[in-house]
Design a protein around this motif. Sequence first.
Motif, PDB file in Angstrom:
ATOM      1  N   SER A 224     -11.744  -1.238 -11.900  1.00  0.00           N
ATOM      2  CA  SER A 224     -10.996  -1.614 -10.894  1.00  0.00           C
ATOM      3  C   SER A 224      -9.795  -2.578 -11.463  1.00  0.00           C
TER       4      SER A 224
ATOM      5  N   ASN B  14       0.358  -1.124  -0.232  1.00  0.00           N
ATOM      6  CA  ASN B  14      -0.197  -0.518  -0.198  1.00  0.00           C
ATOM      7  C   ASN B  14       1.070   1.578   0.055  1.00  0.00           C
TER       8      ASN B  14
ATOM      9  N   THR C 258     -16.386  -3.178  -6.052  1.00  0.00           N
ATOM     10  CA  THR C 258     -15.797  -2.062  -5.150  1.00  0.00           C
ATOM     11  C   THR C 258     -13.901  -1.999  -5.427  1.00  0.00           C
TER      12      THR C 258
ATOM     13  N   ASP D  34     -11.010  -7.543  -8.541  1.00  0.00           N
ATOM     14  CA  ASP D  34     -12.038  -7.259  -7.841  1.00  0.00           C
ATOM     15  C   ASP D  34     -12.597  -8.964  -7.738  1.00  0.00           C
TER      16      ASP D  34
ATOM     17  N   LYS E 182      -9.314  -3.570  -2.991  1.00  0.00           N
ATOM     18  CA  LYS E 182      -9.495  -2.914  -1.719  1.00  0.00           C
ATOM     19  C   LYS E 182     -10.293  -2.909  -0.506  1.00  0.00           C
ATOM     20  N   THR E 183     -11.893  -2.590  -0.947  1.00  0.00           N
ATOM     21  CA  THR E 183     -12.774  -2.494  -0.255  1.00  0.00           C
ATOM     22  C   THR E 183     -13.582  -3.439  -0.336  1.00  0.00           C
ATOM     23  N   SER E 184     -14.830  -3.762   0.896  1.00  0.00           N
ATOM     24  CA  SER E 184     -16.052  -5.108   0.666  1.00  0.00           C
ATOM     25  C   SER E 184     -16.674  -4.552   0.074  1.00  0.00           C
ATOM     26  N   GLU E 185     -17.924  -5.583  -0.509  1.00  0.00           N
ATOM     27  CA  GLU E 185     -19.057  -5.032  -1.646  1.00  0.00           C
ATOM     28  C   GLU E 185     -19.868  -4.330  -0.323  1.00  0.00           C
ATOM     29  N   ASN E 186     -20.371  -2.782  -0.459  1.00  0.00           N
ATOM     30  CA  ASN E 186     -21.175  -2.526   0.093  1.00  0.00           C
ATOM     31  C   ASN E 186     -22.886  -2.116  -0.225  1.00  0.00           C
TER      32      ASN E 186
END
Length: 301
Positions: free
Chosen positions: A120, A62, A145, A123, A148-152
Motif C-alpha cells: 500500500s 475515491n 491493511t 498505512d 483504506k481499510t481498518s486493521e483486521n
Amino acid sequence: CALLVIFTSYLHGQEITGKIFFYYTQPSTQDGIKSFALSRTYLTIAKKVSDNITYKFQADINYNSSPQNMYIKNANVDWKTNMGKIVLGLQGMNMFKIQERTWGKRYIQKSSMDYFKYSSSADMGMGLYRAIDNLSFSTLITNGTGYKTSENDNHKKLSFQAVYGEQTLNKNDGFNIGTVYSIEKYDMDSVTVRNKSVIGFFSGYAGKRIRAGLEWNQNNDSGNKVTSQIKSLYGNYNIKSKTAVYLRYDMFSTNIKEYVEDKDYLILGVEFSPGKGLIISPNYRKNNEESEVNINFEFKF
C-alpha cells in the motif's frame, strides 16, 4: 458563511498545496469506453508548529467509485529527535517512495510495486527515519491493511528501507542505490500462521538531460507457496527545458516457479509544460495484448 470564515482563519499561516491528475483514454478494443476522468485530487495542508514538530493532512478522491467521494490519505505528525525523525499516524509507506520519484511520472502511472499491489502507498502506524551522510534508513511498524481499510487482525507489518545517494532524482542530479523489505504474519486459519514478505532492490541516475531507473522486486506468500516477481526499467530524456520523452517497461511474473500468466507492460510517451503548474503528456500503453492511447494532465498549485 460563518463556517467559511472559521475555516479560512484556521488555514491562515499554513502551507496549502494541491495536485490534480486528469486524463483522457481511448482503448484499442471495440468494447472499450473512451472517457475523461480524474484519477487523483490531492489537497495537502502542512504546518511547522515548532522547530521539531510538523503536522500534515492530505485528502484524495475515491476515483473507483465517484470523484465526489473524498477520503484521508495522510494525517500525521513529524517529530525530530536525536535518534532521527519519528512519524506518527496515517503516513506514506517507505517501500517505493524513492523509486516513484525516480520514475517521476506518478500522474501517468503508479510505480511498478504500487501498480502490481506489492505494498500500500500509505498505512496507519509509526516510523523512524535516520540519515548518516549519504546513507539513509527508515523502519515502519504499521497495521498492514493500508489506508483504506481498518486493521483486521493482531499482526503488524514491519517495513525497512536503506538507500545510498540522492533520493529526489526527479529534481536533482546524482545517483542512488537501495533496498526495501517488508514482512507481515497473517492467520491462514484458526491455528496456522503464515508470512507475506516483499524484498526489492533499486537504482537510479539523473544527469545530462537523462533520468533512468531500474527495479527488481519479489513477493513471497508462505501460505500458498507462490512467489511473484517484477522487473522494471524506465528512462526520461529532456529534449529541452519543458519537453521530454520517456519509456517504461515492466515484466511481471505471477509465479516464478511455474512461469505462468506472465505480463509485460509498456508505456511510451512525450510530455511538455505550456506553463507553470501544468503538464500534458500524450502516451501509448500496451499491457500484454491490450493497448490504449491516453492523454494525461497534471495540474499543480
